[in-house]
Write an enzyme that holds these catalytic residues in place. Structure first.
Site, short mmCIF file in Angstrom:
data_model
loop_
_atom_site.label_atom_id
_atom_site.label_comp_id
_atom_site.label_asym_id
_atom_site.label_seq_id
_atom_site.Cartn_x
_atom_site.Cartn_y
_atom_site.Cartn_z
N LYS A 11 9.04 2.52 10.28
CA LYS A 11 9.47 1.55 9.26
C LYS A 11 10.10 2.22 8.04
CE LYS A 11 6.10 -0.67 7.22
NZ LYS A 11 5.90 -0.50 5.78
N ARG A 13 2.00 -9.45 2.70
CA ARG A 13 0.94 -9.05 3.64
C ARG A 13 0.04 -10.24 3.98
NH1 ARG A 13 1.21 -3.31 1.89
NH2 ARG A 13 -0.17 -2.00 3.08
P1 AMP Z 1 1.07 0.76 1.32
O1 AMP Z 1 1.68 2.00 0.74
O2 AMP Z 1 2.09 -0.34 1.54
O3 AMP Z 1 0.24 1.00 2.53
O4 AMP Z 1 0.07 0.19 0.20
C1 AMP Z 1 -1.01 0.95 -0.30
C2 AMP Z 1 -2.10 0.04 -0.84
O5 AMP Z 1 -1.59 -0.79 -1.89
C3 AMP Z 1 -2.66 -0.96 0.16
O6 AMP Z 1 -3.70 -0.40 0.92
C4 AMP Z 1 -3.17 -2.08 -0.74
O7 AMP Z 1 -4.40 -1.73 -1.36
C5 AMP Z 1 -2.11 -2.11 -1.82
N1 AMP Z 1 -1.00 -3.04 -1.47
C6 AMP Z 1 0.30 -2.70 -1.21
N2 AMP Z 1 1.05 -3.79 -0.94
C7 AMP Z 1 0.20 -4.85 -1.00
C8 AMP Z 1 0.33 -6.25 -0.80
N3 AMP Z 1 1.52 -6.80 -0.45
N4 AMP Z 1 -0.77 -7.04 -0.95
C9 AMP Z 1 -1.96 -6.52 -1.29
N5 AMP Z 1 -2.17 -5.21 -1.50
C10 AMP Z 1 -1.11 -4.36 -1.35
#
Ligand code: AMP
Length: 208
Positions: free
Chosen positions: A13, A88
């Site tokens: 991705k 999400r």
């Molecule tokens: P990622 O880098 O996208 O895996 O995001 C890292 C962390 O940020 C996730 O494990 C969540 O705790 C938080 N996070 C990122 N995007 C979201 C979202 N759309 N909704 C809720 N939490 C988010």
């Protein structure tokens, strides 16, 4: 081009998001990146988000929706964006839909990069990083040269990968049908060379 990109860990991705941003000249909007930046800067929002992120939980919808609302209002996002890591949840997807309808600029598509679970496991668990150079290798598909100082990221250990894949499946269980009903969902086969996957995505968007 206003696109939501969905893909499991190790689905490619990140690579595809960068490629699409380059092709369409639009920014990538990643809520994970924005939250990490807020956390590093020690802002009130970052402090609020920290406990959820550290616990591996979702940050409350209102927080990420607010972030996306602000970010999509910036000038560089006027001609479009690639959303990565957002939405999400279905309430986040609904809020995004409402926001874009208010602006008169609806989503063009939701692209799901589809890769079988066994291959995701293999990609992640055989991934190694050279500690000195940061270069990423794959023991089977892109073997490291002799003498590389290899490290196996905690994120890429089998049990952790399984957990992350389960989380992804739980998240998309509601999101995919939601976007399917709206006629926005396009599934793209994510197995193959990155350039081939990009070609399939562009074809799904009617751009090739
Ligand atoms: P990622 O880098 O996208 O895996 O995001 C890292 C962390 O940020 C996730 O494990 C969540 O705790 C938080 N996070 C990122 N995007 C979201 C979202 N759309 N909704 C809720 N939490 C988010």
């Amino acid at each position: 081009m206003r696109i939501v990109l969905l893909g499991a860990p190790a689905s490619g991705k990140g690579t595809q998001a960068n490629e699409l941003c380059r092709t369409f000249g639009v920014p990538k909007i990643s809520t994970g990146d924005m939250l990490r930046a807020a956390l590093a800067a020690g802002t009130p929002l970052g402090k609020e988000a920290e406990r959820y992120m550290n616990a591996g939980q979702l940050v409350p919808d209102s927080v990420v929706i607010g972030l996306v609302e602000e970010r999509t209002a910036e000038p560089d996002a006027a001609s479009g964006f690639i959303l990565d890591g957002f939405p999400r949840t279905v309430p986040q997807a609904q809020a995004l839909g409402d926001l874009l309808v208010r602006k008169g600029t609806p989503l063009d598509a939701v692209i799901q990069i589809d890769v079988p679970r066994e291959l995701l496991m293999e990609r992640a668990t055989l991934r190694r990083t050279d500690k000195r150079t940061g270069q990423i290798y794959h023991l089977k598909y892109n073997p490291p040269p002799p003498g590389a100082e290899l490290e196996h990221r905690a994120d890429d250990q089998e049990e952790t990968v399984k957990k992350r894949l389960d989380q992804y499946d739980a998240m998309t269980a509601a999101l995919l049908p939601y976007y399917q009903k709206l006629g926005l969902l396009k599934r793209v086969d994510g197995v193959g060379e990155p350039s081939e996957v990009t070609r399939r995505i562009l074809a799904a968007l009617g751009r090739q």
